[in-house]
Motif scaffolding. Sequence first.
Motif, PDB file in Angstrom:
ATOM      1  N   PRO B  14       0.876  -1.135  -0.273  1.00 45.69           N
ATOM      2  CA  PRO B  14      -0.369   0.039   0.339  1.00 45.69           C
ATOM      3  C   PRO B  14       0.781   1.102  -0.192  1.00 45.69           C
ATOM      4  O   PRO B  14       1.976   1.335   1.094  1.00 45.69           O
ATOM      5  CB  PRO B  14      -0.770  -0.080   1.352  1.00 45.69           C
ATOM      6  CG  PRO B  14      -1.211  -1.509   1.843  1.00 45.69           C
ATOM      7  CD  PRO B  14       0.719  -1.882   0.649  1.00 45.69           C
ATOM      8  N   GLY B  15       0.424   2.722  -1.143  1.00 44.64           N
ATOM      9  CA  GLY B  15       1.168   3.618  -0.592  1.00 44.64           C
ATOM     10  C   GLY B  15       2.610   3.536  -2.455  1.00 44.64           C
ATOM     11  O   GLY B  15       2.824   4.187  -2.753  1.00 44.64           O
ATOM     12  N   GLY B  16       2.552   2.270  -2.362  1.00 44.94           N
ATOM     13  CA  GLY B  16       4.095   2.008  -3.375  1.00 44.94           C
ATOM     14  C   GLY B  16       3.338   2.422  -4.871  1.00 44.94           C
ATOM     15  O   GLY B  16       1.676   2.623  -5.592  1.00 44.94           O
ATOM     16  N   SER B  17       4.129   2.445  -5.662  1.00 45.67           N
ATOM     17  CA  SER B  17       3.720   2.626  -7.394  1.00 45.67           C
ATOM     18  C   SER B  17       3.633   1.944  -8.639  1.00 45.67           C
ATOM     19  O   SER B  17       4.906   0.497  -8.186  1.00 45.67           O
ATOM     20  CB  SER B  17       4.704   3.853  -7.692  1.00 45.67           C
ATOM     21  OG  SER B  17       4.635   5.085  -7.186  1.00 45.67           O
ATOM     22  N   LEU B  18       3.348   1.042  -9.599  1.00 42.07           N
ATOM     23  CA  LEU B  18       3.549   0.018 -10.444  1.00 42.07           C
ATOM     24  C   LEU B  18       3.068   0.750 -11.798  1.00 42.07           C
ATOM     25  O   LEU B  18       2.307   1.345 -12.109  1.00 42.07           O
ATOM     26  CB  LEU B  18       2.425  -0.437 -10.112  1.00 42.07           C
ATOM     27  CG  LEU B  18       3.231  -2.265 -10.652  1.00 42.07           C
ATOM     28  CD1 LEU B  18       4.355  -2.213 -10.178  1.00 42.07           C
ATOM     29  CD2 LEU B  18       1.543  -2.960 -10.570  1.00 42.07           C
ATOM     30  N   ARG B  19       4.207   0.761 -13.035  1.00 45.78           N
ATOM     31  CA  ARG B  19       3.417   0.705 -14.013  1.00 45.78           C
ATOM     32  C   ARG B  19       3.049   0.020 -14.990  1.00 45.78           C
ATOM     33  O   ARG B  19       4.161  -1.043 -14.801  1.00 45.78           O
ATOM     34  CB  ARG B  19       4.434   1.430 -15.171  1.00 45.78           C
ATOM     35  CG  ARG B  19       4.431   2.430 -16.318  1.00 45.78           C
ATOM     36  CD  ARG B  19       5.263   2.658 -16.620  1.00 45.78           C
ATOM     37  NE  ARG B  19       5.241   3.622 -17.882  1.00 45.78           N
ATOM     38  CZ  ARG B  19       6.415   3.726 -18.719  1.00 45.78           C
ATOM     39  NH1 ARG B  19       7.123   3.013 -18.807  1.00 45.78           N
ATOM     40  NH2 ARG B  19       5.552   5.189 -20.177  1.00 45.78           N
ATOM     41  N   LEU B  20       2.134   0.115 -15.697  1.00 44.75           N
ATOM     42  CA  LEU B  20       1.286  -1.404 -16.951  1.00 44.75           C
ATOM     43  C   LEU B  20       1.821  -0.656 -17.729  1.00 44.75           C
ATOM     44  O   LEU B  20       1.364   0.520 -18.189  1.00 44.75           O
ATOM     45  CB  LEU B  20       0.402  -1.458 -16.187  1.00 44.75           C
ATOM     46  CG  LEU B  20      -0.404  -1.568 -14.346  1.00 44.75           C
ATOM     47  CD1 LEU B  20      -1.915  -1.870 -14.650  1.00 44.75           C
ATOM     48  CD2 LEU B  20       0.495  -2.859 -13.879  1.00 44.75           C
ATOM     49  N   SER B  21       2.232  -1.618 -18.748  1.00 43.95           N
ATOM     50  CA  SER B  21       2.320  -1.308 -19.983  1.00 43.95           C
ATOM     51  C   SER B  21       0.534  -2.287 -20.852  1.00 43.95           C
ATOM     52  O   SER B  21       0.859  -3.554 -20.915  1.00 43.95           O
ATOM     53  CB  SER B  21       3.985  -1.545 -20.833  1.00 43.95           C
ATOM     54  OG  SER B  21       4.919  -0.703 -19.841  1.00 43.95           O
ATOM     55  N   CYS B  22       1.375  -2.254 -22.096  1.00 43.48           N
ATOM     56  CA  CYS B  22       0.405  -2.841 -22.862  1.00 43.48           C
ATOM     57  C   CYS B  22       0.769  -2.497 -24.379  1.00 43.48           C
ATOM     58  O   CYS B  22       0.732  -1.803 -24.514  1.00 43.48           O
ATOM     59  CB  CYS B  22      -1.311  -2.495 -22.974  1.00 43.48           C
ATOM     60  SG  CYS B  22      -2.573  -3.281 -24.276  1.00 43.48           S
ATOM     61  N   ALA B  23       0.984  -3.539 -24.878  1.00 41.16           N
ATOM     62  CA  ALA B  23       1.662  -3.685 -26.042  1.00 41.16           C
ATOM     63  C   ALA B  23       0.889  -3.963 -27.208  1.00 41.16           C
ATOM     64  O   ALA B  23      -0.713  -4.940 -27.480  1.00 41.16           O
ATOM     65  CB  ALA B  23       2.869  -4.486 -26.094  1.00 41.16           C
ATOM     66  N   ALA B  24       0.354  -3.277 -28.706  1.00 45.07           N
ATOM     67  CA  ALA B  24      -0.495  -4.259 -29.204  1.00 45.07           C
ATOM     68  C   ALA B  24       0.408  -4.032 -30.488  1.00 45.07           C
ATOM     69  O   ALA B  24       1.574  -3.643 -30.902  1.00 45.07           O
ATOM     70  CB  ALA B  24      -1.684  -2.362 -29.396  1.00 45.07           C
ATOM     71  N   SER B  25      -0.349  -4.849 -31.599  1.00 44.67           N
ATOM     72  CA  SER B  25      -0.110  -5.064 -32.984  1.00 44.67           C
ATOM     73  C   SER B  25      -1.309  -5.841 -33.659  1.00 44.67           C
ATOM     74  O   SER B  25      -1.942  -6.167 -33.065  1.00 44.67           O
ATOM     75  CB  SER B  25       1.053  -6.839 -32.626  1.00 44.67           C
ATOM     76  OG  SER B  25       0.060  -7.572 -32.080  1.00 44.67           O
ATOM     77  N   GLY B  26      -1.385  -6.037 -34.628  1.00 45.22           N
ATOM     78  CA  GLY B  26      -2.383  -6.004 -35.575  1.00 45.22           C
ATOM     79  C   GLY B  26      -2.972  -4.976 -36.511  1.00 45.22           C
ATOM     80  O   GLY B  26      -4.257  -5.787 -37.230  1.00 45.22           O
ATOM     81  N   PHE B  27      -2.747  -3.557 -36.091  1.00 44.23           N
ATOM     82  CA  PHE B  27      -4.181  -3.006 -35.777  1.00 44.23           C
ATOM     83  C   PHE B  27      -3.077  -1.583 -36.153  1.00 44.23           C
ATOM     84  O   PHE B  27      -2.294  -1.186 -36.075  1.00 44.23           O
ATOM     85  CB  PHE B  27      -4.871  -3.450 -35.751  1.00 44.23           C
ATOM     86  CG  PHE B  27      -4.614  -2.594 -34.166  1.00 44.23           C
ATOM     87  CD1 PHE B  27      -4.672  -3.497 -33.379  1.00 44.23           C
ATOM     88  CD2 PHE B  27      -5.087  -1.403 -33.360  1.00 44.23           C
ATOM     89  CE1 PHE B  27      -4.501  -3.743 -31.944  1.00 44.23           C
ATOM     90  CE2 PHE B  27      -5.061  -1.171 -32.271  1.00 44.23           C
ATOM     91  CZ  PHE B  27      -4.823  -2.139 -31.576  1.00 44.23           C
ATOM     92  N   SER B  28      -3.676  -0.715 -36.494  1.00 44.85           N
ATOM     93  CA  SER B  28      -3.435   0.641 -36.494  1.00 44.85           C
ATOM     94  C   SER B  28      -3.667   1.116 -35.357  1.00 44.85           C
ATOM     95  O   SER B  28      -4.509   2.176 -35.073  1.00 44.85           O
ATOM     96  CB  SER B  28      -4.090   1.926 -37.925  1.00 44.85           C
ATOM     97  OG  SER B  28      -3.419   2.992 -37.783  1.00 44.85           O
ATOM     98  N   PHE B  29      -2.680   1.094 -34.249  1.00 44.32           N
ATOM     99  CA  PHE B  29      -2.814   1.466 -32.829  1.00 44.32           C
ATOM    100  C   PHE B  29      -2.849   2.732 -32.876  1.00 44.32           C
ATOM    101  O   PHE B  29      -4.217   3.494 -32.057  1.00 44.32           O
ATOM    102  CB  PHE B  29      -1.267   1.436 -32.033  1.00 44.32           C
ATOM    103  CG  PHE B  29      -1.741   1.656 -30.467  1.00 44.32           C
ATOM    104  CD1 PHE B  29      -0.752   2.414 -30.437  1.00 44.32           C
ATOM    105  CD2 PHE B  29      -2.015   0.731 -29.846  1.00 44.32           C
ATOM    106  CE1 PHE B  29      -0.557   2.841 -28.718  1.00 44.32           C
ATOM    107  CE2 PHE B  29      -2.294   1.864 -28.680  1.00 44.32           C
ATOM    108  CZ  PHE B  29      -1.500   2.506 -27.568  1.00 44.32           C
ATOM    109  N   SER B  30      -2.442   3.885 -33.321  1.00 48.74           N
ATOM    110  CA  SER B  30      -2.489   5.372 -33.862  1.00 48.74           C
ATOM    111  C   SER B  30      -3.854   5.857 -34.090  1.00 48.74           C
ATOM    112  O   SER B  30      -4.105   6.952 -33.355  1.00 48.74           O
ATOM    113  CB  SER B  30      -1.355   5.916 -34.270  1.00 48.74           C
ATOM    114  OG  SER B  30      -1.393   5.844 -35.638  1.00 48.74           O
ATOM    115  N   SER B  31      -4.604   4.818 -34.549  1.00 52.16           N
ATOM    116  CA  SER B  31      -6.197   5.092 -35.229  1.00 52.16           C
ATOM    117  C   SER B  31      -7.297   5.477 -33.744  1.00 52.16           C
ATOM    118  O   SER B  31      -8.897   5.723 -34.106  1.00 52.16           O
ATOM    119  CB  SER B  31      -6.831   4.413 -36.105  1.00 52.16           C
ATOM    120  OG  SER B  31      -5.424   4.457 -37.190  1.00 52.16           O
TER     121      SER B  31
END
Lengths: 109, 120
Positions: B14-31
């Motif tokens: 409790p009180g800590g920090s975490l960074r989640l990531s999500c890798a996208a593939s197979g589509f135009s992510f920026s859209s």
Amino acid sequence: EIMLTQSPGTLSLSPGERATLSCRASQTVTSSFLAWYQHKPGQAPRLLIFGASTRDTGIPDRFSGSGSGTDFTLTISRLEPEDFAVYYCQQYGNSPPWTFGQGTKVEIK
Amino acid sequence: EAQLVESGGALVQPGGSLRLSCAASGFSFSSYWMSWVRQAPGEGPEWVANIKHDGRDPYYMASVKGRFTISRDNARNSLYLQMNSLRADDTAVYFCARVKWSHPGAFEIWGQGTMVTVSS
């Protein structure tokens, strides 16, 4: 925030039977912006229905959605073995917060 | 085939920090708009945060506003969730999800999720 109440909590049915799942909203869902998802343990949830009644790409026609305003229904016309799962409704009208129901588990009788 | 893969979940105090990531593939992510959705044990899913395709207008659920930050790197096809001041009630599986462009708020592609446990 719109609250969604799903019923029943659990539905015990046999393959080949019809499943009827209910989702009731605490206030009108704008433009029928309601979705249904299927979720199996350890898998990614799957969008079945959006706009209350439109099946997403590749969803079999045994799945159908209906309703408007505050009352919505997901019907599975004839249960296949792969359909036993948990189903969630979700409203996404206007701006966030977008909210989900607590789920209906469809289990094999 | 469009795919999303989350990573970064862990046991944190409790009180800590975490960074989640999500890798996208197979589509135009920026859209596409993207969201984070979480599901606590035995509960229904809960939408957490959303970000538009170009990184503008992040939205958050009330209980995480000021503690969580959603961001994206379109050059890396990646979505992130920086979580600070974590609490026990943040314990959940966290999913990244692609928002359907024709129905903003419906989630048409989901990852399999990453588990975050907040406990001492």
